[in-house]
Motif scaffolding. Sequence first.
Motif, short mmCIF file in Angstrom:
data_model
loop_
_atom_site.label_atom_id
_atom_site.label_comp_id
_atom_site.label_asym_id
_atom_site.label_seq_id
_atom_site.Cartn_x
_atom_site.Cartn_y
_atom_site.Cartn_z
N ALA A 188 0.84 -1.21 0.00
CA ALA A 188 0.00 0.00 0.00
C ALA A 188 0.88 1.26 0.00
CB ALA A 188 -0.93 -0.01 1.22
N GLU A 223 2.15 1.86 -3.48
CA GLU A 223 1.10 2.43 -4.34
C GLU A 223 0.88 3.90 -3.99
OE1 GLU A 223 -1.51 -1.59 -5.23
OE2 GLU A 223 -2.16 -0.22 -3.66
N ASP A 224 0.86 4.21 -2.68
CA ASP A 224 0.64 5.61 -2.28
C ASP A 224 1.77 6.50 -2.78
OD1 ASP A 224 -1.73 4.99 -1.05
OD2 ASP A 224 -0.90 4.86 0.98
N ARG A 225 2.98 5.96 -2.78
CA ARG A 225 4.12 6.79 -3.18
C ARG A 225 4.25 6.92 -4.70
NH1 ARG A 225 10.59 5.77 -2.13
NH2 ARG A 225 11.27 7.46 -3.49
N GLU A 258 -0.35 6.75 -6.62
CA GLU A 258 -1.39 7.71 -6.20
C GLU A 258 -1.17 9.12 -6.76
OE1 GLU A 258 -3.84 10.23 -3.51
OE2 GLU A 258 -1.66 10.32 -3.81
N GLU A 267 -8.64 9.39 -4.30
CA GLU A 267 -9.10 9.54 -2.92
C GLU A 267 -9.82 8.28 -2.42
OE1 GLU A 267 -11.44 13.14 -2.73
OE2 GLU A 267 -9.68 14.31 -3.35
N SER A 295 -7.20 5.71 -1.63
CA SER A 295 -6.48 6.05 -0.40
C SER A 295 -7.34 5.72 0.82
CB SER A 295 -6.15 7.54 -0.35
OG SER A 295 -5.05 7.80 -1.15
N HIS A 350 -7.14 2.15 1.45
CA HIS A 350 -5.89 1.79 2.13
C HIS A 350 -5.98 2.07 3.62
CE1 HIS A 350 -3.19 1.95 -1.72
NE2 HIS A 350 -3.93 0.87 -1.64
#
Length: 221
Positions: A55, A58-60, A63, A75, A78, A81
């Motif tokens: 996760a 993916e966020d880094r 996203e 959003e 996120s 997550h």
Amino acid sequence: MTERVSLYNEIHKGLRSQLLGLLIECGRTDPGDRDAVAALGVRLRALRGMLEEHAAHEDRWVEPLLAELRADIAEALSADHARIDGAIPTLEVAFTRWEEAAEDEQVTMGRLAYGALSSFVGAYLTHMGREEDEAMPVLQAAMTDEQLLEVSAQLRGAIPPPRMAEYISIMLPAMNIEERTQMFAGLKANAPREVLDGMCELASGVLATSDWSAVRNRVGL
Ligand SMILES: [Fe+2]
């Protein structure tokens, strides 16, 4: 029809295989066998580490790209997550209760842990499906395969090699021959010799002999 590059397919196959494998094992484990229950706990905690790292990757890496194109989808994912991050400790508590249960509570605690894991797996499968069905088409429409491969290379390059080997070990057995062939053809064409050799050794350790020789034949290794 040529398949577009996906940032999710291979790692998600590996995670699905681990989640479902753990659920199946959990369902058939003798609830009174403390060693077997402890082994399930070890697998769950190892998987937890991978899910949290995944996760974060993916966020880094994904996203920010998505946020520019479809902020609403970024959003929503996120929020997924955050929900998943919040659910993992609850799941772990259910397993700890099973591990520490008195003899007359082991059957009940095992059933509760299995139910908690099943609900978690269901939510996680739905989340991965959203990423593949909603986010990936947006990225593919806005980016070329070369650009997507560059993102994938940056993401994978940020993972220390021993950890990357652990990810590849769960991904390869979950992938089909087309995907394995593509991976090794790419390594043969672009990777340094020692990296290719290391990956071949890893593959021969995690794949059935016939599966690995089929890849070697196709790629010419
Ligand atoms: Fe995700």
